[in-house]
Design a protein around this motif. Sequence first.
Motif, PDB file in Angstrom:
ATOM      1  N   LEU A   1       3.403  67.291   1.642  1.00  0.00           N
ATOM      2  CA  LEU A   1       4.722  66.852   2.088  1.00  0.00           C
ATOM      3  C   LEU A   1       5.593  68.045   2.471  1.00  0.00           C
ATOM      4  N   ALA A   2       5.566  69.088   1.649  1.00  0.00           N
ATOM      5  CA  ALA A   2       6.372  70.279   1.949  1.00  0.00           C
ATOM      6  C   ALA A   2       5.937  70.903   3.270  1.00  0.00           C
ATOM      7  N   ALA A   3       4.649  70.998   3.497  1.00  0.00           N
ATOM      8  CA  ALA A   3       4.154  71.569   4.755  1.00  0.00           C
ATOM      9  C   ALA A   3       4.627  70.732   5.933  1.00  0.00           C
ATOM     10  N   ASN A   4       4.544  69.428   5.808  1.00  0.00           N
ATOM     11  CA  ASN A   4       4.991  68.541   6.873  1.00  0.00           C
ATOM     12  C   ASN A   4       6.491  68.716   7.136  1.00  0.00           C
ATOM     13  N   LEU A   5       7.283  68.743   6.076  1.00  0.00           N
ATOM     14  CA  LEU A   5       8.734  68.905   6.223  1.00  0.00           C
ATOM     15  C   LEU A   5       9.086  70.240   6.864  1.00  0.00           C
ATOM     16  N   LEU A   6       8.296  71.265   6.578  1.00  0.00           N
ATOM     17  CA  LEU A   6       8.572  72.609   7.091  1.00  0.00           C
ATOM     18  C   LEU A   6       7.908  72.877   8.433  1.00  0.00           C
ATOM     19  N   GLY A   7       7.172  71.908   8.948  1.00  0.00           N
ATOM     20  CA  GLY A   7       6.514  72.094  10.238  1.00  0.00           C
ATOM     21  C   GLY A   7       5.447  73.165  10.198  1.00  0.00           C
ATOM     22  N   ALA A   8       4.772  73.247   9.075  1.00  0.00           N
ATOM     23  CA  ALA A   8       3.741  74.273   8.884  1.00  0.00           C
ATOM     24  C   ALA A   8       2.451  73.596   8.423  1.00  0.00           C
ATOM     25  N   SER A   9       1.365  74.303   8.554  1.00  0.00           N
ATOM     26  CA  SER A   9       0.124  73.788   7.983  1.00  0.00           C
ATOM     27  C   SER A   9       0.142  74.059   6.479  1.00  0.00           C
ATOM     28  N   GLU A  10      -0.710  73.368   5.760  1.00  0.00           N
ATOM     29  CA  GLU A  10      -0.791  73.610   4.315  1.00  0.00           C
ATOM     30  C   GLU A  10      -1.212  75.054   4.045  1.00  0.00           C
ATOM     31  N   GLY A  11      -2.097  75.581   4.888  1.00  0.00           N
ATOM     32  CA  GLY A  11      -2.534  76.973   4.736  1.00  0.00           C
ATOM     33  C   GLY A  11      -1.388  77.956   4.930  1.00  0.00           C
ATOM     34  N   GLU A  12      -0.559  77.708   5.959  1.00  0.00           N
ATOM     35  CA  GLU A  12       0.603  78.583   6.193  1.00  0.00           C
ATOM     36  C   GLU A  12       1.560  78.540   5.012  1.00  0.00           C
TER      37      GLU A  12
END
Length: 150
Positions: free
Chosen positions: A124-135
């Motif tokens: 969810l955090a990655a999605n909210l931040l517009g980043a991949s989970e890896g990033e």
Amino acid sequence: MSGRGVVGFDADALRTLRAAAGISQDKLAGRVRKHGANIAGPHICLYERGKRTPQLRTLTALAFALDVPPSALLEDDSALSLRRLRLRTGMSQRCLAATLGIAQARWSRIERGQSTLDEHHVPLAANLLGASEGELCSAMAAARRAAARS
């Protein structure tokens, strides 16, 4: 909210984007006020000259008024940090933390590398931040390394 402005604000980008839109500083200030930030033309002048730095709410209103993403008003920084990921979305720590269901103070500690995000919050955090989970995980690891060095 803190009285400090957004770290990494790019005064030149603001000036360039306003000029490209063909609007005066006063007209931009009027548009920004419609998006909830109480500023006037002289504020735009100070931002463009690098004499003042807008707070997050004002930066976001500037971006909306210019029809650009908030990241367009930030310096290009190849270093991926949690703070930068958050700021490029225009989200405050409080808003992001509330959406994730954690305390704002906890997100602040995560950005400073003093805590980690629970694994189940990462997608969810990655999605909210517009980043991949890896990033996101790389940025969290970098924050922890930086905190360990200081």
